[in-house]
Design a protein around this motif. Structure first.
Motif, mmCIF file in Angstrom:
data_model
loop_
_atom_site.group_PDB
_atom_site.id
_atom_site.type_symbol
_atom_site.label_atom_id
_atom_site.label_comp_id
_atom_site.label_asym_id
_atom_site.label_seq_id
_atom_site.Cartn_x
_atom_site.Cartn_y
_atom_site.Cartn_z
ATOM 1 N N PRO A 62 -2.459 2.563 1.416
ATOM 2 C CA PRO A 62 -2.663 4.007 1.285
ATOM 3 C C PRO A 62 -3.013 4.394 -0.155
ATOM 4 O O PRO A 62 -2.844 3.603 -1.085
ATOM 5 N N ILE A 63 -3.481 5.619 -0.302
ATOM 6 C CA ILE A 63 -3.778 6.196 -1.612
ATOM 7 C C ILE A 63 -2.841 7.379 -1.803
ATOM 8 O O ILE A 63 -2.729 8.238 -0.921
ATOM 9 N N CYS A 64 -2.177 7.423 -2.941
ATOM 10 C CA CYS A 64 -1.312 8.553 -3.276
ATOM 11 C C CYS A 64 -2.123 9.512 -4.148
ATOM 12 O O CYS A 64 -2.691 9.095 -5.162
ATOM 13 N N VAL A 65 -2.164 10.781 -3.742
ATOM 14 C CA VAL A 65 -2.872 11.798 -4.516
ATOM 15 C C VAL A 65 -1.839 12.789 -5.034
ATOM 16 O O VAL A 65 -1.175 13.466 -4.253
ATOM 17 N N HIS A 66 -1.703 12.846 -6.355
ATOM 18 C CA HIS A 66 -0.792 13.799 -6.999
ATOM 19 C C HIS A 66 -1.564 15.042 -7.422
ATOM 20 O O HIS A 66 -2.671 14.934 -7.961
ATOM 21 N N ARG A 67 -0.964 16.193 -7.182
ATOM 22 C CA ARG A 67 -1.527 17.463 -7.631
ATOM 23 C C ARG A 67 -0.948 17.759 -9.010
ATOM 24 O O ARG A 67 0.236 18.036 -9.144
ATOM 25 N N ILE A 68 -1.789 17.657 -10.032
ATOM 26 C CA ILE A 68 -1.366 17.949 -11.392
ATOM 27 C C ILE A 68 -1.468 19.462 -11.626
ATOM 28 O O ILE A 68 -0.564 20.082 -12.157
ATOM 29 N N SER A 69 -2.598 20.023 -11.212
ATOM 30 C CA SER A 69 -2.845 21.467 -11.247
ATOM 31 C C SER A 69 -3.856 21.767 -10.151
ATOM 32 O O SER A 69 -4.301 20.856 -9.448
ATOM 33 N N ASP A 70 -4.255 23.026 -10.020
ATOM 34 C CA ASP A 70 -5.211 23.383 -8.974
ATOM 35 C C ASP A 70 -6.569 22.702 -9.165
ATOM 36 O O ASP A 70 -7.311 22.520 -8.213
ATOM 37 N N ALA A 71 -6.874 22.294 -10.391
ATOM 38 C CA ALA A 71 -8.167 21.669 -10.671
ATOM 39 C C ALA A 71 -8.041 20.203 -11.083
ATOM 40 O O ALA A 71 -9.042 19.555 -11.363
ATOM 41 N N ASP A 72 -6.834 19.658 -11.114
ATOM 42 C CA ASP A 72 -6.616 18.288 -11.591
ATOM 43 C C ASP A 72 -5.749 17.515 -10.606
ATOM 44 O O ASP A 72 -4.609 17.912 -10.328
ATOM 45 N N TYR A 73 -6.302 16.423 -10.094
ATOM 46 C CA TYR A 73 -5.605 15.564 -9.134
ATOM 47 C C TYR A 73 -5.751 14.118 -9.586
ATOM 48 O O TYR A 73 -6.767 13.742 -10.162
ATOM 49 N N ALA A 74 -4.727 13.316 -9.331
ATOM 50 C CA ALA A 74 -4.765 11.891 -9.663
ATOM 51 C C ALA A 74 -4.618 11.095 -8.376
ATOM 52 O O ALA A 74 -3.733 11.363 -7.567
ATOM 53 N N ALA A 75 -5.497 10.111 -8.173
ATOM 54 C CA ALA A 75 -5.473 9.283 -6.965
ATOM 55 C C ALA A 75 -5.295 7.820 -7.355
ATOM 56 O O ALA A 75 -6.075 7.285 -8.146
ATOM 57 N N VAL A 76 -4.242 7.189 -6.801
ATOM 58 C CA VAL A 76 -3.977 5.782 -7.107
ATOM 59 C C VAL A 76 -3.731 5.002 -5.818
ATOM 60 O O VAL A 76 -3.222 5.528 -4.830
ATOM 61 N N TRP A 77 -4.119 3.744 -5.867
ATOM 62 C CA TRP A 77 -3.918 2.834 -4.738
ATOM 63 C C TRP A 77 -2.472 2.400 -4.745
ATOM 64 O O TRP A 77 -1.948 1.961 -5.774
ATOM 65 N N MET A 78 -1.793 2.478 -3.627
ATOM 66 C CA MET A 78 -0.358 2.202 -3.541
ATOM 67 C C MET A 78 -0.075 0.712 -3.320
ATOM 68 O O MET A 78 0.714 0.327 -2.474
ATOM 69 N N ARG A 79 -0.704 -0.119 -4.121
ATOM 70 C CA ARG A 79 -0.511 -1.573 -4.067
ATOM 71 C C ARG A 79 0.009 -2.028 -5.418
ATOM 72 O O ARG A 79 -0.673 -1.882 -6.440
ATOM 73 N N CYS A 80 1.216 -2.578 -5.438
ATOM 74 C CA CYS A 80 1.823 -3.024 -6.693
ATOM 75 C C CYS A 80 0.967 -4.133 -7.312
ATOM 76 O O CYS A 80 0.531 -5.059 -6.623
ATOM 77 N N THR A 81 0.749 -4.028 -8.609
ATOM 78 C CA THR A 81 -0.065 -5.018 -9.313
ATOM 79 C C THR A 81 0.708 -6.293 -9.617
ATOM 80 O O THR A 81 0.126 -7.269 -10.077
ATOM 81 N N HIS A 82 1.996 -6.304 -9.326
ATOM 82 C CA HIS A 82 2.801 -7.508 -9.560
ATOM 83 C C HIS A 82 2.567 -8.539 -8.457
ATOM 84 O O HIS A 82 2.084 -9.634 -8.721
ATOM 85 N N GLN A 83 2.883 -8.172 -7.196
ATOM 86 C CA GLN A 83 2.702 -9.121 -6.100
ATOM 87 C C GLN A 83 2.129 -8.469 -4.841
ATOM 88 O O GLN A 83 2.226 -9.039 -3.754
ATOM 89 N N GLY A 84 1.576 -7.278 -4.957
ATOM 90 C CA GLY A 84 0.858 -6.678 -3.841
ATOM 91 C C GLY A 84 1.688 -5.941 -2.813
ATOM 92 O O GLY A 84 1.183 -5.620 -1.739
ATOM 93 N N THR A 85 2.928 -5.625 -3.111
ATOM 94 C CA THR A 85 3.767 -4.883 -2.175
ATOM 95 C C THR A 85 3.328 -3.423 -2.126
ATOM 96 O O THR A 85 2.951 -2.850 -3.144
ATOM 97 N N GLU A 86 3.382 -2.811 -0.943
ATOM 98 C CA GLU A 86 3.061 -1.387 -0.833
ATOM 99 C C GLU A 86 4.148 -0.583 -1.533
ATOM 100 O O GLU A 86 5.340 -0.817 -1.341
ATOM 101 N N LEU A 87 3.715 0.360 -2.340
ATOM 102 C CA LEU A 87 4.637 1.161 -3.140
ATOM 103 C C LEU A 87 5.205 2.326 -2.347
ATOM 104 O O LEU A 87 4.651 2.734 -1.329
ATOM 105 N N GLN A 88 6.303 2.876 -2.856
ATOM 106 C CA GLN A 88 6.921 4.069 -2.304
ATOM 107 C C GLN A 88 6.839 5.161 -3.358
ATOM 108 O O GLN A 88 6.935 4.883 -4.555
#
Length: 149
Positions: free
Chosen positions: A73-99
């Motif tokens: 999945p992709i987590c999308v954080h709302r920083i403000s009404d015009a600013d959003y951050a989207a990250v892949w929910m895959r840990c860079t250590h060993q590939g576990t899905e993040l919470q």
């Protein structure tokens, strides 16, 4: 944070929530959406973040995009009404899905933590999460899956 500390903190948090039912009623459930897959990315709506509580309106701080075409999945954080951050929910250590927990993403396997922009804040992960460029156009939020940001 060590695994022992992580488990201790998680158990204390669960106990706290159990003992104080008011925390449960004030929490909003995680919003999962599938988004609209397009040629170069995925589109979601700003209104996907809206929460209605009676006559009041608020916003989820994040939503999770789950789609059968995505491996994680992709987590999308709302920083403000015009600013959003989207990250892949895959840990860079060993590939576990993040919470997701508020403004942090956590790995249940080994305790790595990342901030809402995907920057590692606690190991053992040694590199940041894959993040995606986000463009806001009116009510639409386009997550460009072609590039890393």
């Amino acid at each position: 944070m060590t695994r022992k500390d992580f488990l201790k903190n998680a158990c204390n948090a669960c106990l706290s929530v159990t003992l104080t039912g008011t925390l449960i009623s004030s929490c909003t459930p995680t919003q999962y959406i599938s988004g609209k897959i397009q040629k170069d990315g995925i589109t979601i709506l700003k209104t996907d973040f809206v929460i209605h509580k009676g006559k009041n309106q608020g916003y989820n701080s994040f939503i999770i995009v789950r789609n059968e075409t995505l491996l994680y999945p992709i987590c999308v954080h709302r920083i403000s009404d015009a600013d959003y951050a989207a990250v892949w929910m895959r840990c860079t250590h060993q590939g576990t899905e993040l919470q997701v927990s508020g403004d942090m993403l956590q790995c249940a396997a080994h305790g790595s933590e990342f901030n809402k922009r995907g920057i590692v804040t606690n190991g053992p992960a040694g590199s940041n999460l894959r993040s995606f460029p986000v463009k806001v156009n009116g009510n639409e939020i386009f997550i460009d899956l072609r590039k890393l940001s």
